[in-house]
Scaffold this motif. Structure first.
Motif, short mmCIF file in Angstrom:
data_model
loop_
_atom_site.label_atom_id
_atom_site.label_comp_id
_atom_site.label_asym_id
_atom_site.label_seq_id
_atom_site.Cartn_x
_atom_site.Cartn_y
_atom_site.Cartn_z
N VAL A 1 3.34 5.89 -3.16
CA VAL A 1 4.09 6.87 -2.96
C VAL A 1 4.41 7.02 -4.73
CG1 VAL A 1 7.05 6.61 -3.98
CG2 VAL A 1 5.60 5.55 -1.32
N ALA A 2 3.89 5.63 -5.57
CA ALA A 2 4.26 6.00 -7.33
C ALA A 2 3.06 6.91 -7.52
CB ALA A 2 3.45 4.58 -7.64
N SER A 3 1.80 6.90 -6.56
CA SER A 3 0.03 7.94 -7.60
C SER A 3 0.62 9.20 -6.71
CB SER A 3 -1.10 7.49 -6.40
OG SER A 3 -1.66 8.02 -6.97
N GLN B 1 6.39 17.95 -1.37
CA GLN B 1 5.06 17.87 -2.46
C GLN B 1 4.78 16.26 -2.32
OE1 GLN B 1 4.04 19.29 -5.26
NE2 GLN B 1 5.02 21.60 -5.20
N VAL B 2 5.76 15.34 -2.85
CA VAL B 2 5.64 14.19 -2.97
C VAL B 2 5.25 13.57 -1.01
CG1 VAL B 2 6.84 12.16 -3.28
CG2 VAL B 2 6.24 13.56 -5.14
N GLU B 3 6.65 14.40 -0.09
CA GLU B 3 6.26 13.43 1.27
C GLU B 3 5.29 13.76 1.51
OE1 GLU B 3 8.59 14.17 5.33
OE2 GLU B 3 9.43 15.12 3.50
N THR B 4 4.36 15.16 1.42
CA THR B 4 2.96 15.46 1.81
C THR B 4 2.16 15.17 1.78
OG1 THR B 4 4.22 17.49 3.02
CG2 THR B 4 1.79 17.85 3.33
N LEU B 5 1.67 14.64 0.66
CA LEU B 5 0.60 13.43 -0.30
C LEU B 5 0.37 12.29 0.29
CD1 LEU B 5 -1.57 14.17 -2.15
CD2 LEU B 5 -0.03 13.91 -3.47
N VAL B 6 2.14 11.34 0.09
CA VAL B 6 1.81 10.11 0.71
C VAL B 6 2.01 9.96 2.36
CG1 VAL B 6 3.83 8.11 1.04
CG2 VAL B 6 3.63 9.49 -1.15
N ASN B 7 2.22 11.19 3.26
CA ASN B 7 1.72 11.16 4.52
C ASN B 7 0.66 10.98 4.20
OD1 ASN B 7 3.95 10.21 5.76
ND2 ASN B 7 5.39 11.70 5.90
N GLU B 8 -0.24 11.65 3.52
CA GLU B 8 -2.00 11.96 3.76
C GLU B 8 -2.25 11.07 3.05
OE1 GLU B 8 -2.71 15.27 1.85
OE2 GLU B 8 -1.47 16.61 2.79
N ILE B 9 -2.28 10.22 2.49
CA ILE B 9 -2.03 9.16 1.93
C ILE B 9 -2.76 7.69 2.99
CG2 ILE B 9 -2.82 7.37 -0.34
CD1 ILE B 9 -2.08 9.53 -2.06
N LEU B 10 -1.32 7.75 3.43
CA LEU B 10 -0.75 6.70 4.14
C LEU B 10 -1.94 6.50 5.29
CD1 LEU B 10 2.44 6.21 4.09
CD2 LEU B 10 0.67 4.90 2.71
N SER C 1 0.86 -1.53 0.54
CA SER C 1 -0.16 0.05 -0.53
C SER C 1 0.96 1.35 0.14
CB SER C 1 -0.89 0.04 1.03
OG SER C 1 -1.69 -1.77 1.44
N MET C 2 2.17 1.63 0.46
CA MET C 2 2.42 2.31 0.75
C MET C 2 3.99 2.43 -0.49
SD MET C 2 6.58 2.95 1.06
CE MET C 2 7.44 1.93 2.11
#
Length: 358
Positions: free
Chosen positions: A162-164, A189-198, A157-158
């Motif tokens: 990350v890919a998305s 931006q990638v780090e913030t967005l990945v943590n929000e999805i997780l 899932s992680m």
């Protein structure tokens, strides 16, 4: 005698009460009663007492082993999750703990270990160009309960998150920014967005850092992008050269302008002071002019002629003698031959004038 015996035998075979019973399996109740009397009976037999003592000792050893096996240690970098009959009970901190084997179960996870996952792919940018982007994701387990029970495969899932997130950020960024100055912004931006999805999926994983690798372009267009980079470097050099020229010429121009202004002010002051001096000079001559106007006028006239003619290198002659006026900056007086020549010219001029007069 033989006949009666044969007849009695036949009667016994046909008598249902005298018939032999077939063999049957042992009764469970009888077996249980038999072994109960053997091992737990209170009779005076010494054999049953010894068996009871051995069984009690065996049960005690098993109970002690079960109790001791329930102790476990959670290390400082780990965290435990306690389950009772398969249901979550609590999260356990580092230290010594005990659980009831067969009733409780503990999962111990390292929540401080940082793992790394590398990802790279070609994707489309905002200005419809292809870019090959690679990054390294550093993550750890943040919530053991969610990590164990909320998601079937939190690592997968992680990776999908990350890919998305990377494709979403790259799709909203121009290629030039990705290749040059926008890498840090893309990373954040990638780090913030990945943590929000997780967090939304409750995977129990926390991304601690994202490292962007050097973004490149596909090999099919690498030559064109090299030309673009070269042109960009030339542009930067021209801009830098222009900025240096501006920094050099503007101070000089300002200095020259300031000098002209200062010279103009100095000339203005000089003219004003000279005018004031002339006025003061004429005002000083006013009393004398009032006493004898003709005398003062002639004096001023002669002084003016003296100043004017003194700057000229000319020869003035009359009927009696020659007069030579030399310029003040003339370094030498004319030689005697030149004087004789002047006298000759003066004599000829005089004779000519007399003839014309006759």
């Amino acid at each position: 005698m033989a006949a009666p015996s044969t007849s009695r035998m036949n009667d016994d075979e046909h008598n249902p009460w005298e018939r032999k019973k077939p063999k049957q399996p042992p009764n469970i109740d009888e077996l249980f009663l038999k072994y109960s009397r053997q091992y737990f009976g209170s009779g005076p037999g010494s054999e049953s007492s010894a068996n009871y003592t051995a069984l009690a000792l065996l049960l005690g050893v098993l109970a002690l082993f079960w109790f001791v096996s329930g102790f476990y240690v959670i290390k400082p970098a780990e965290e435990g999750v306690l389950l009772r009959f398969g249901r979550f009970v609590e999260r356990q901190s580092p230290g010594l703990h005990w659980m009831a084997r067969g009733i409780n179960r503990v999962y111990v996870l390292n929540t401080n270990r940082i793992d790394t996952w590398n990802y790279s792919a070609e994707m489309l940018t905002k200005d419809e160009n292809y870019a090959k982007v690679a990054l390294s994701v550093f993550y750890r387990i943040g919530n053991p309960e969610d990590y164990l029970f909320r998601v079937t495969d939190p690592i997968t899932s992680m990776e999908n998150a990350v890919a998305s997130a990377l494709r979403q950020v790259i799709g909203s960024t121009d290629l030039e920014a990705i290749l040059t100055t926008g890498k840090e912004s893309t990373r954040r931006q990638v780090e913030t967005l990945v943590n929000e999805i997780l967090d939304d999926y409750q995977t129990g994983i926390v991304v601690t850092d994202v490292k962007m690798q050097e973004a490149t372009v596909p090999s099919s267009v690498i030559k064109a992008f090299d030309n673009v980079i070269t042109a960009r470097e030339i542009k930067a050099a021209k801009i830098s050269q222009g900025e240096r020229y501006v920094k050099d010429i503007i101070p000089k121009a300002k200095g020259k302008a300031q000098r002209v202004v200062e010279e103009a002010k100095a000339y203005q002051d000089e003219v004003i002071l000279n005018a004031q001096a002339d006025v003061a000079k004429f005002l000083a001559l006013l009393p004398r002019y009032e006493k004898n106007p003709k005398l003062l006028s002639d004096r001023i006239y002669l002084e003016t002629l003296q100043k004017s003619l003194g700057r000229l290198n000319k020869v003035y002659v009359n009927d009696s003698r020659s007069l030579i006026y030399l310029s003040p900056d003339q370094k030498s007086i004319k030689s005697p031959p030149q004087a004789a020549l002047v006298d000759t010219l003066t004599t000829e001029s005089t004779v000519t004038n007399k003839q014309k007069g006759a």
